[in-house]
Design a protein around this motif. Structure first.
Motif, PDB file in Angstrom:
ATOM      1  N   UNK A   1       0.828  -1.212   0.000  1.00 17.81           N
ATOM      2  CA  UNK A   1       0.000   0.000   0.000  1.00 17.81           C
ATOM      3  C   UNK A   1       0.863   1.263   0.000  1.00 17.81           C
ATOM      4  N   UNK A   2       2.108   1.136   0.388  1.00 16.69           N
ATOM      5  CA  UNK A   2       3.009   2.286   0.311  1.00 16.69           C
ATOM      6  C   UNK A   2       3.178   2.752  -1.129  1.00 16.69           C
ATOM      7  N   UNK A   3       2.943   1.853  -2.093  1.00 17.06           N
ATOM      8  CA  UNK A   3       3.017   2.243  -3.501  1.00 17.06           C
ATOM      9  C   UNK A   3       1.934   3.256  -3.845  1.00 17.06           C
ATOM     10  N   UNK A   4       0.783   3.153  -3.201  1.00 10.80           N
ATOM     11  CA  UNK A   4      -0.294   4.117  -3.418  1.00 10.80           C
ATOM     12  C   UNK A   4       0.101   5.488  -2.880  1.00 10.80           C
ATOM     13  N   UNK A   5       0.693   5.519  -1.708  1.00 14.33           N
ATOM     14  CA  UNK A   5       1.158   6.780  -1.128  1.00 14.33           C
ATOM     15  C   UNK A   5       2.229   7.407  -2.025  1.00 14.33           C
TER      16      UNK A   5
ATOM     17  N   UNK B   1       2.686   7.058  -5.217  1.00 15.17           N
ATOM     18  CA  UNK B   1       2.084   7.587  -6.438  1.00 15.17           C
ATOM     19  C   UNK B   1       1.395   8.919  -6.161  1.00 15.17           C
ATOM     20  N   UNK B   2       0.705   9.028  -5.045  1.00 12.93           N
ATOM     21  CA  UNK B   2       0.003  10.262  -4.703  1.00 12.93           C
ATOM     22  C   UNK B   2       0.965  11.413  -4.460  1.00 12.93           C
ATOM     23  N   UNK B   3       2.144  11.107  -3.973  1.00 17.59           N
ATOM     24  CA  UNK B   3       3.120  12.155  -3.690  1.00 17.59           C
ATOM     25  C   UNK B   3       3.845  12.629  -4.949  1.00 17.59           C
ATOM     26  N   UNK B   4       3.573  12.000  -6.078  1.00 13.37           N
ATOM     27  CA  UNK B   4       4.184  12.427  -7.342  1.00 13.37           C
ATOM     28  C   UNK B   4       3.409  13.555  -8.017  1.00 13.37           C
TER      29      UNK B   4
ATOM     30  N   UNK C   1      -5.781   9.320 -19.186  1.00 11.88           N
ATOM     31  CA  UNK C   1      -4.464   8.930 -18.683  1.00 11.88           C
ATOM     32  C   UNK C   1      -4.492   7.734 -17.767  1.00 11.88           C
ATOM     33  N   UNK C   2      -5.428   6.838 -17.971  1.00 12.42           N
ATOM     34  CA  UNK C   2      -5.574   5.683 -17.079  1.00 12.42           C
ATOM     35  C   UNK C   2      -4.370   4.757 -17.237  1.00 12.42           C
ATOM     36  N   UNK C   3      -3.755   4.430 -16.109  1.00 11.02           N
ATOM     37  CA  UNK C   3      -2.573   3.569 -16.141  1.00 11.02           C
ATOM     38  C   UNK C   3      -2.551   2.671 -14.919  1.00 11.02           C
ATOM     39  N   UNK C   4      -1.911   1.533 -15.073  1.00  6.88           N
ATOM     40  CA  UNK C   4      -1.754   0.586 -13.971  1.00  6.88           C
ATOM     41  C   UNK C   4      -0.275   0.505 -13.611  1.00  6.88           C
ATOM     42  N   UNK C   5       0.023   0.719 -12.336  1.00  4.89           N
ATOM     43  CA  UNK C   5       1.416   0.724 -11.891  1.00  4.89           C
ATOM     44  C   UNK C   5       1.714  -0.476 -11.008  1.00  4.89           C
ATOM     45  N   UNK C   6       2.939  -0.970 -11.034  1.00  4.41           N
ATOM     46  CA  UNK C   6       3.300  -2.132 -10.225  1.00  4.41           C
ATOM     47  C   UNK C   6       3.688  -1.750  -8.798  1.00  4.41           C
ATOM     48  N   UNK C   7       3.639  -2.739  -7.917  1.00 11.06           N
ATOM     49  CA  UNK C   7       4.153  -2.550  -6.569  1.00 11.06           C
ATOM     50  C   UNK C   7       5.628  -2.946  -6.537  1.00 11.06           C
ATOM     51  N   UNK C   8       6.190  -3.034  -5.360  1.00 11.59           N
ATOM     52  CA  UNK C   8       7.616  -3.322  -5.222  1.00 11.59           C
ATOM     53  C   UNK C   8       7.985  -4.720  -5.711  1.00 11.59           C
TER      54      UNK C   8
ATOM     55  N   UNK D   1      -1.547  -0.384  -8.500  1.00  9.39           N
ATOM     56  CA  UNK D   1      -2.137   0.945  -8.368  1.00  9.39           C
ATOM     57  C   UNK D   1      -2.731   1.400  -9.706  1.00  9.39           C
ATOM     58  N   UNK D   2      -3.974   1.836  -9.682  1.00 10.91           N
ATOM     59  CA  UNK D   2      -4.594   2.458 -10.845  1.00 10.91           C
ATOM     60  C   UNK D   2      -4.526   3.976 -10.670  1.00 10.91           C
ATOM     61  N   UNK D   3      -4.008   4.658 -11.679  1.00  3.13           N
ATOM     62  CA  UNK D   3      -3.909   6.119 -11.675  1.00  3.13           C
ATOM     63  C   UNK D   3      -4.757   6.641 -12.827  1.00  3.13           C
TER      64      UNK D   3
END
Length: 277
Positions: free
Chosen positions: A98-102, A104-107, A257-264, A270-272
């Motif tokens: 879930x840190x991956x979501x944080x 992404x939000x901080x970008x 701009x829908x994109x799917x990002x990987x975790x660690x 993560x969906x952005x």
């Protein structure tokens, strides 16, 4: 007299026999809690004699861990994004992915954030702690979860910037935000029986929608635009096999701009997406 080292070795064997993964690490964390020392400093106390009270506490904790009660529930704390959060059986245990979501939000730029299904508040409160002068709202259907989040907000010094609201998704939300985030229940009911034993101690409502695992995303994608400013961001944690389905929902709802990002671990996580301007 029993030394901390001897008690630790015995606990490790007991946890390994019970099939607990990471038995040594768990035993060390429980020993630190019983002794009242930081987990990173247990090594300095291994030759100490355990007082009877501490030994009794440690043995009781090990017994419960052998029954697969999560360590975080036993010590009441969980580390997340470099901070310490109170957790209980009323909230989902914050997980490293879930840190991956944080992250992404901080970008992206934002000043007001909505976190739906906030639980312990780990996502919302971390974002506020990382971004001074921002404000946010955390919603949850569980009043017990909101009480945990409120204590975490006070402990982190962000209570004045965090509003906590009991709400079933958007039902209790009237404002618009620059960013909406959520880690909703995404496990299908058919998958629940195959989960790790530890998860039976977590609130079922935070794990599954009792359906196909996608109902929360349908509700969020359908309702988020009414609560986002033009060009606002929507970011969602997903199960690692749900990327294609949730991306299609977001596109069908008009996000760009829908994109799917990987975790660690390199798995879809993560969906952005961005609301129309």
């Amino acid at each position: 007299m029993i030394t901390a080292q001897s008690a630790l070795a015995e606990a490790r064997l007991r946890l390994e026999a019970a099939g607990v993964p990471g038995a040594l690490g768990d035993a060390r964390r429980l020993l630190a809690h019983a002794m009242g020392v930081m987990s990173g400093r247990v090594t300095l106390h291994l030759h100490d004699t355990l007082e009877e009270g501490a030994l009794g506490v440690f043995e009781a904790l090990v017994a419960r861990r052998a029954a697969r009660v999560p360590v975080s529930h036993l010590i009441g704390r969980r580390g997340f994004f470099g901070r310490d959060f109170e957790v209980s059986e009323d909230v989902l245990d914050p997980r490293p992915e879930t840190e991956s979501l944080v992250a992404a939000a901080l970008e992206v730029d934002w000043s007001r954030v909505l976190d739906m299904g906030t639980g312990s508040g780990a996502i919302l409160l971390t974002l506020l702690a990382e971004r001074a002068k921002t404000t946010g709202t955390g919603t949850d259907i569980s009043q017990a979860a909101l009480r945990v989040a409120a204590r975490n907000a006070s402990a982190l010094g962000v209570a004045g910037r965090a509003q906590l609201v009991q709400s079933d998704w958007f039902s209790g939300v009237a404002e618009r935000f620059d960013l909406i985030v959520s880690n909703p229940p995404y496990i299908a009911a058919s998958e629940m029986a195959g989960l790790a034993p530890e998860l039976i101690y977590e609130p079922r409502l935070a794990l599954t929608d009792e359906g196909d695992g996608l109902s929360a995303y349908r509700a969020i994608c359908a309702g988020a635009q009414a609560h986002l400013v033009p060009g606002g961001w929507l970011m969602l944690e997903i199960g690692w096999r749900q990327g294609e389905a949730v991306c299609e929902m977001a596109r069908a709802a008009g996000y760009s701009g829908v994109a799917c990002r990987p975790d660690m671990d390199g798995r879809d996580r993560i969906i952005v997406a961005r609301a129309p301007r």
